[in-house]
Design a protein around this motif. Sequence first.
Motif, PDB file in Angstrom:
ATOM      1  N   LEU A 149       0.833  -1.205   0.000  1.00 40.34           N
ATOM      2  CA  LEU A 149       0.000   0.000   0.000  1.00 40.34           C
ATOM      3  C   LEU A 149       0.867   1.254   0.000  1.00 40.34           C
ATOM      4  O   LEU A 149       1.672   1.465   0.906  1.00 40.34           O
ATOM      5  CB  LEU A 149      -0.918   0.004   1.226  1.00 40.34           C
ATOM      6  N   PHE A 150       0.680   2.097  -1.029  1.00 41.18           N
ATOM      7  CA  PHE A 150       1.451   3.329  -1.175  1.00 41.18           C
ATOM      8  C   PHE A 150       0.489   4.502  -1.310  1.00 41.18           C
ATOM      9  O   PHE A 150      -0.400   4.485  -2.157  1.00 41.18           O
ATOM     10  CB  PHE A 150       2.382   3.239  -2.388  1.00 41.18           C
ATOM     11  N   ASP A 151       0.685   5.517  -0.464  1.00 39.97           N
ATOM     12  CA  ASP A 151      -0.255   6.618  -0.349  1.00 39.97           C
ATOM     13  C   ASP A 151       0.348   7.928  -0.839  1.00 39.97           C
ATOM     14  O   ASP A 151       1.428   8.324  -0.413  1.00 39.97           O
ATOM     15  CB  ASP A 151      -0.673   6.769   1.120  1.00 39.97           C
ATOM     16  N   THR A 152      -0.385   8.615  -1.744  1.00 42.93           N
ATOM     17  CA  THR A 152       0.026   9.920  -2.232  1.00 42.93           C
ATOM     18  C   THR A 152      -1.219  10.782  -2.365  1.00 42.93           C
ATOM     19  O   THR A 152      -2.279  10.432  -1.860  1.00 42.93           O
ATOM     20  CB  THR A 152       0.800   9.781  -3.567  1.00 42.93           C
ATOM     21  N   ALA A 153      -1.103  11.947  -3.030  1.00 37.29           N
ATOM     22  CA  ALA A 153      -2.254  12.824  -3.233  1.00 37.29           C
ATOM     23  C   ALA A 153      -1.923  13.864  -4.293  1.00 37.29           C
ATOM     24  O   ALA A 153      -0.757  14.241  -4.483  1.00 37.29           O
ATOM     25  CB  ALA A 153      -2.644  13.542  -1.932  1.00 37.29           C
ATOM     26  N   GLU A 154      -2.954  14.340  -4.960  1.00 34.49           N
ATOM     27  CA  GLU A 154      -2.790  15.397  -5.952  1.00 34.49           C
ATOM     28  C   GLU A 154      -2.124  16.629  -5.345  1.00 34.49           C
ATOM     29  O   GLU A 154      -1.241  17.241  -5.948  1.00 34.49           O
ATOM     30  CB  GLU A 154      -4.159  15.773  -6.515  1.00 34.49           C
ATOM     31  N   GLU A 179       2.761  12.438  -7.022  1.00 40.62           N
ATOM     32  CA  GLU A 179       2.168  11.343  -7.798  1.00 40.62           C
ATOM     33  C   GLU A 179       3.099  10.914  -8.933  1.00 40.62           C
ATOM     34  O   GLU A 179       3.221   9.712  -9.226  1.00 40.62           O
ATOM     35  CB  GLU A 179       0.815  11.779  -8.371  1.00 40.62           C
ATOM     36  N   GLU A 180       3.741  11.876  -9.564  1.00 40.98           N
ATOM     37  CA  GLU A 180       4.670  11.537 -10.648  1.00 40.98           C
ATOM     38  C   GLU A 180       5.814  10.678 -10.132  1.00 40.98           C
ATOM     39  O   GLU A 180       6.226   9.710 -10.784  1.00 40.98           O
ATOM     40  CB  GLU A 180       5.209  12.819 -11.282  1.00 40.98           C
ATOM     41  N   LEU A 181       6.333  11.024  -8.949  1.00 44.40           N
ATOM     42  CA  LEU A 181       7.417  10.240  -8.364  1.00 44.40           C
ATOM     43  C   LEU A 181       6.965   8.805  -8.093  1.00 44.40           C
ATOM     44  O   LEU A 181       7.671   7.846  -8.437  1.00 44.40           O
ATOM     45  CB  LEU A 181       7.896  10.899  -7.070  1.00 44.40           C
ATOM     46  N   LEU A 182       5.790   8.648  -7.490  1.00 43.23           N
ATOM     47  CA  LEU A 182       5.299   7.296  -7.208  1.00 43.23           C
ATOM     48  C   LEU A 182       5.109   6.521  -8.505  1.00 43.23           C
ATOM     49  O   LEU A 182       5.448   5.332  -8.584  1.00 43.23           O
ATOM     50  CB  LEU A 182       3.986   7.374  -6.421  1.00 43.23           C
ATOM     51  N   GLY A 183       4.566   7.184  -9.524  1.00 38.77           N
ATOM     52  CA  GLY A 183       4.386   6.515 -10.805  1.00 38.77           C
ATOM     53  C   GLY A 183       5.690   6.006 -11.385  1.00 38.77           C
ATOM     54  O   GLY A 183       5.767   4.888 -11.907  1.00 38.77           O
ATOM     55  N   ARG A 184       6.740   6.828 -11.283  1.00 39.20           N
ATOM     56  CA  ARG A 184       8.055   6.392 -11.774  1.00 39.20           C
ATOM     57  C   ARG A 184       8.564   5.196 -10.984  1.00 39.20           C
ATOM     58  O   ARG A 184       9.125   4.247 -11.538  1.00 39.20           O
ATOM     59  CB  ARG A 184       9.059   7.538 -11.660  1.00 39.20           C
ATOM     60  N   ALA A 185       8.360   5.238  -9.680  1.00 42.92           N
ATOM     61  CA  ALA A 185       8.925   4.201  -8.808  1.00 42.92           C
ATOM     62  C   ALA A 185       8.270   2.836  -9.020  1.00 42.92           C
ATOM     63  O   ALA A 185       8.923   1.802  -8.860  1.00 42.92           O
ATOM     64  CB  ALA A 185       8.793   4.622  -7.351  1.00 42.92           C
ATOM     65  N   VAL A 186       6.989   2.817  -9.351  1.00 45.78           N
ATOM     66  CA  VAL A 186       6.284   1.524  -9.456  1.00 45.78           C
ATOM     67  C   VAL A 186       6.222   1.007 -10.885  1.00 45.78           C
ATOM     68  O   VAL A 186       5.667  -0.070 -11.123  1.00 45.78           O
ATOM     69  CB  VAL A 186       4.854   1.619  -8.876  1.00 45.78           C
ATOM     70  N   GLU A 222      -8.639  12.053 -13.618  1.00 49.66           N
ATOM     71  CA  GLU A 222      -7.962  11.958 -14.920  1.00 49.66           C
ATOM     72  C   GLU A 222      -6.508  12.405 -14.796  1.00 49.66           C
ATOM     73  O   GLU A 222      -5.593  11.787 -15.354  1.00 49.66           O
ATOM     74  CB  GLU A 222      -8.690  12.811 -15.956  1.00 49.66           C
ATOM     75  N   GLY A 223      -6.267  13.477 -14.046  1.00 48.81           N
ATOM     76  CA  GLY A 223      -4.905  13.946 -13.860  1.00 48.81           C
ATOM     77  C   GLY A 223      -4.049  12.965 -13.079  1.00 48.81           C
ATOM     78  O   GLY A 223      -2.890  12.719 -13.421  1.00 48.81           O
ATOM     79  N   SER A 224      -4.616  12.378 -12.038  1.00 46.43           N
ATOM     80  CA  SER A 224      -3.869  11.408 -11.233  1.00 46.43           C
ATOM     81  C   SER A 224      -3.513  10.175 -12.054  1.00 46.43           C
ATOM     82  O   SER A 224      -2.394   9.655 -11.944  1.00 46.43           O
ATOM     83  CB  SER A 224      -4.683  11.013  -9.998  1.00 46.43           C
ATOM     84  N   GLY A 279       0.686   7.109 -14.233  1.00 46.05           N
ATOM     85  CA  GLY A 279       0.976   6.212 -15.342  1.00 46.05           C
ATOM     86  C   GLY A 279       0.250   4.886 -15.227  1.00 46.05           C
ATOM     87  O   GLY A 279       0.786   3.841 -15.624  1.00 46.05           O
ATOM     88  N   VAL A 280      -0.975   4.914 -14.693  1.00 44.38           N
ATOM     89  CA  VAL A 280      -1.757   3.687 -14.505  1.00 44.38           C
ATOM     90  C   VAL A 280      -3.120   3.837 -15.165  1.00 44.38           C
ATOM     91  O   VAL A 280      -3.555   4.944 -15.479  1.00 44.38           O
ATOM     92  CB  VAL A 280      -1.932   3.357 -13.003  1.00 44.38           C
ATOM     93  N   GLU A 281      -3.774   2.730 -15.350  1.00 43.57           N
ATOM     94  CA  GLU A 281      -5.113   2.751 -15.943  1.00 43.57           C
ATOM     95  C   GLU A 281      -6.198   2.818 -14.885  1.00 43.57           C
ATOM     96  O   GLU A 281      -7.323   3.238 -15.179  1.00 43.57           O
ATOM     97  CB  GLU A 281      -5.312   1.511 -16.823  1.00 43.57           C
ATOM     98  N   THR A 282      -5.855   2.397 -13.670  1.00 46.28           N
ATOM     99  CA  THR A 282      -6.845   2.360 -12.589  1.00 46.28           C
ATOM    100  C   THR A 282      -6.188   2.755 -11.273  1.00 46.28           C
ATOM    101  O   THR A 282      -5.078   2.308 -10.963  1.00 46.28           O
ATOM    102  CB  THR A 282      -7.452   0.953 -12.443  1.00 46.28           C
ATOM    103  N   ILE A 283      -6.872   3.585 -10.504  1.00 44.71           N
ATOM    104  CA  ILE A 283      -6.442   3.928  -9.146  1.00 44.71           C
ATOM    105  C   ILE A 283      -7.083   2.917  -8.198  1.00 44.71           C
ATOM    106  O   ILE A 283      -8.296   2.717  -8.215  1.00 44.71           O
ATOM    107  CB  ILE A 283      -6.885   5.360  -8.782  1.00 44.71           C
ATOM    108  N   ASP A 284      -6.276   2.288  -7.363  1.00 42.17           N
ATOM    109  CA  ASP A 284      -6.801   1.225  -6.496  1.00 42.17           C
ATOM    110  C   ASP A 284      -7.695   1.766  -5.390  1.00 42.17           C
ATOM    111  O   ASP A 284      -8.690   1.145  -5.024  1.00 42.17           O
ATOM    112  CB  ASP A 284      -5.640   0.430  -5.879  1.00 42.17           C
ATOM    113  N   LEU A 285      -7.337   2.920  -4.821  1.00 38.86           N
ATOM    114  CA  LEU A 285      -8.095   3.500  -3.714  1.00 38.86           C
ATOM    115  C   LEU A 285      -8.091   5.017  -3.890  1.00 38.86           C
ATOM    116  O   LEU A 285      -7.032   5.656  -3.827  1.00 38.86           O
ATOM    117  CB  LEU A 285      -7.470   3.100  -2.376  1.00 38.86           C
TER     118      LEU A 285
END
Length: 330
Positions: free
Chosen positions: A52-57, A65-72, A109-111, A116-122
Motif C-alpha cells: 500500500l502506497f499513499d500519495t495525493a494530488e 504522484e509523478e514520483l510514485l508513478g516512476r517508482a512503481v 484523470e490527472g492522477s 501512469g496507470v489505468e486504474t487507481i486502487d483507492l
Amino acid sequence: MKYRSLGPEFEVSALGLGCMPMAGIGRGMYGEANVDEGIATIQRAIDLGVTLFDTAEIYGPLVNEELLGRAVRGRRDRVVIATKFGFRYDENGMTGVDSTPDNVRRACEGSLRRLGVETIDLFYQHRVDPNVPIEDTVGAMARLVEEGKVRRLGLSEAGADTIRRAAAVHPIAAVQSEYSLWERDVEGDILPVLRELGIGFVPYSPLGRGFLTGQIKTRDDLPEGDYRRNDPRYSEENFGQNLKIVDVARSIADAHGASPAQVALAWLLAQGNDIVPIPGAKQRRTMEDSMAAAELTLSAEDLRRLEEAAPRGGTAGPRYGEKALSMTRL
C-alpha cells in the motif's frame, strides 16, 4: 511483511508507506528530500512486501504522484496505489476545497496520467467539502468505479455522519484519519462506525509527525522554517509534557531491541486487525525501521504502560492549528 484486510477482498500489507515527504513538499515539511532516494525507498519497500502506497494530488502539487508513478513502473502488479483529491490550488499553493463532481473527474484523470496507470486502487476524498453534499461527491466517485478508472473509494478526516451518508451511496473501503499514541480521538465515534459498516481504517501521521520516533529531543532539533515549529504539540509549553510518551515508548523499545517508532506502530497494529498505518518516509533507512514494526508484538504489560502514558485526550495541545482543525471531522 504481514497482511491485513481493509474490507472484503481488499488485502494490503499491515503497514503501508506514506509518500508525502518524498517530493514536492519542500524543506519546511520534514526537511529536504531527494527524488532518487524517494524512488529507491519505494522500490525497497516493495521488495520488503509493502503493497500500500499513499500519495495525493495536492502533494507538490502533482509531483508526488509523478514520483510514485516512476517508482512503481514495471511493478504495478505488486502495489496498491492510493491517492486523494479535493483541494483547489494555484501557483501559490492550496486555496480551498473542491469536491464538486466536475473536480472529482478532473482530479482522477490527472492522477491517472501522473501515476501512469489505468486504474487507481483507492481514491480518497482528501477533505470533506462543506459546500457539496457528500452524496454528490461519492456519486461522482462511484461513476469512476463504473468506468474502471477507480477500484475502491475512501474518505479522509470525515465525520461519523458523513461516513454513514457516503456508505449509503457506494461502499467505502477505507477511511483515513490521524491516529497514534498521541492522537486517539477516533476511538470515540469514528472507529465504532467503521467497524459497524465494515470499513477499514488507515491512520496517517502514526508517528506524531516524527515526534514519536524519539529522534526529536528538543525543538532545536527541528530545522529553521520547519512547519512543526508552529505545531501546537511541538510548542514550548507542550513539548516537554509530550516527551513523556516517548520516554515510555523508548523504555519498552529498549526491552525489545526495537526503536520507539516501532513501538508506536506496533501499538497501533494492536488496536485492531482492520487498522493499516501509513508511516511516512523519504529514506530507505527510516522506512526499513518502520516496516520492522510488523514483526514486533507488544506484551499486555507493554500495552498497559503505553495506555497509562498516553490515554485518550492526554496529549498536551491540539493536533492542528485552528484553520487545519476546522477542516476535520465534517
